[in-house]
Design an enzyme around this catalytic site. Structure first.
Site, short mmCIF file in Angstrom:
data_model
loop_
_atom_site.label_atom_id
_atom_site.label_comp_id
_atom_site.label_asym_id
_atom_site.label_seq_id
_atom_site.Cartn_x
_atom_site.Cartn_y
_atom_site.Cartn_z
N GLY A 154 0.76 -1.12 -0.04
CA GLY A 154 0.04 0.04 0.07
C GLY A 154 0.89 1.08 0.01
N SER A 155 0.45 2.30 0.74
CA SER A 155 1.04 3.57 0.69
C SER A 155 2.64 3.64 1.31
CB SER A 155 0.16 4.67 1.32
OG SER A 155 -0.84 4.62 0.54
N ILE A 156 3.02 2.67 1.84
CA ILE A 156 4.24 2.58 2.47
C ILE A 156 5.21 2.32 1.20
CG2 ILE A 156 5.99 1.08 3.67
CD1 ILE A 156 3.74 0.26 5.49
N PHE A 157 4.69 1.75 0.31
CA PHE A 157 5.83 1.74 -0.92
C PHE A 157 5.93 3.51 -1.62
CE2 PHE A 157 6.37 0.52 -5.64
CZ PHE A 157 7.62 -0.43 -5.25
N LYS A 158 5.09 4.16 -1.15
CA LYS A 158 5.37 5.62 -1.73
C LYS A 158 6.69 6.06 -1.45
CE LYS A 158 0.30 6.67 -1.61
NZ LYS A 158 -0.60 7.37 -0.89
#
Length: 334
Positions: free
Chosen positions: A30-34
């Site tokens: 999810g947004s951790i990959f940002k």
């Protein structure tokens, strides 16, 4: 001693209690990959981190790609995009730099390959490329695939251990730390070892760390409610919510079903990564709560408590100078 029947029961349990999920569980980050996408954009030289993108809640590319915030975030730059976890900013960023640069940076950060910890059955995770999709499905990579990857969905998968290592590499200034087992609580696992550099510019890492600092220490950050208040122990981090069930356009029009009303297996995964303290960080943590819901509400408080208790035990702890970077003003980089 378990009977064959009990072993079969464990093996067929949908909760997979026999799996070491820290090293073998594969989750869409999810947004951790940002974090990885932001660094890929900065290192590519294709983006200006001060330039703002307008988030109105969705973009259209054949179909609508939505932000988690239905009404949008308005104008955001890179640091604000991390702070507020704006999906639209990262759709646009991913589209501009492409999956190849994203994959290259993600690999540097420790994603997509086993890390070699001394425990069997460690997973590689999955960082997709154009060639991977062609070989796996016989299909060409599409721009929509890149947008999904830009927010850590689609084909992207990582283990909790890989997410913790990525966080440590960002926090330590871009050095390729690797996890290893130790015999004592405070055994120095890095003594006498020179860690290789990832080759990522400190200016790029500093901007990403600024965004992560704002996530937990700025009132507009997605994990502000889970901040560590004690001076000298403050953490930086990134929230993530990994979508398990696809949401149709009709659902968005009529109202998305809340996680708690869905069957457990259809609920989102809650994720959070963080490091502490802010100055001279010594600890990194990754939390994944399967089907737990939102990362900010469920995973972030767990990581906060872990990092507080760990720092309490640390005999080398030092007083932290006041951290003043988390402001609402514009971020400039020379």
């Amino acid at each position: 001693k378990f009977s064959d029947e009990k072993w079969k029961l464990f093996a067929s349990d949908p909760l997979a209690p026999m799996t070491n999920k820290a090293i073998s569980g594969n989750y869409a980050p999810g947004s951790i990959f940002k974090i990885a996408v932001a660094l890929a954009g900065l290192e590519s030289g294709l983006i200006d981190p001060n330039k703002k993108v307008y988030c109105r809640g969705f973009i259209e590319l054949g179909r609508k790609f939505h932000c988690w915030k239905k009404d949008g975030h308005g104008w955001v730059n890179l640091v604000e995009g991390l702070q507020k976890s704006c999906d639209i900013y990262f759709y646009e960023l991913a589209k501009r730099i492409g999956i190849d640069k994203i994959s290259e940076t993600a690999n540097k950060l420790g994603l997509g390959n086993a890390l070699g910890i001394e425990i069997p059955n460690e997973s590689n995770g999955l960082i997709p490329t154009r060639g991977w999709k062609l070989a796996m499905f016989g299909e060409k990579w599409q721009t929509g695939d890149t947008l999904n990857a830009g927010v850590g969905q689609g084909y992207v998968e990582a283990t909790p251990l890989q997410l913790a290592v990525m966080t440590a590499r960002v926090a330590n200034g871009g050095y390729a730390v690797k996890p290893r087992l130790i015999h004592g609580l405070f055994e120095d696992s890095s003594a006498g070892r020179q860690l290789p550099s990832l080759g990522i510019a400190e200016a790029s890492l500093r901007l990403v760390r600024e965004g992560m600092t704002r996530v937990t220490n700025n009132r507009h950050g997605t994990a502000y409610r889970s901040r560590i208040r004690k001076k000298g122990m403050k953490m930086a981090g990134k929230t993530g919510t990994s979508q398990v069930k696809s949401i149709t356009e009709r659902e968005r029009e009529t109202g998305v079903i809340k996680n708690e009303k869905l069957p457990w297996t259809k609920r989102d995964h809650a994720l959070f990564v963080g490091y502490a303290p802010l100055v001279n960080p010594r600890y990194a943590a990754a939390v994944v709560v399967e089907h737990g819901g939102g990362g900010s509400k469920v995973a972030a408080p767990i990581a906060r408590d872990l990092l507080i208790e760990t720092q309490k035990l640390d005999p080398t702890g030092e007083s932290e100078r006041e951290w003043i970077a988390a402001t609402d003003g514009p971020i400039k980089i020379s």
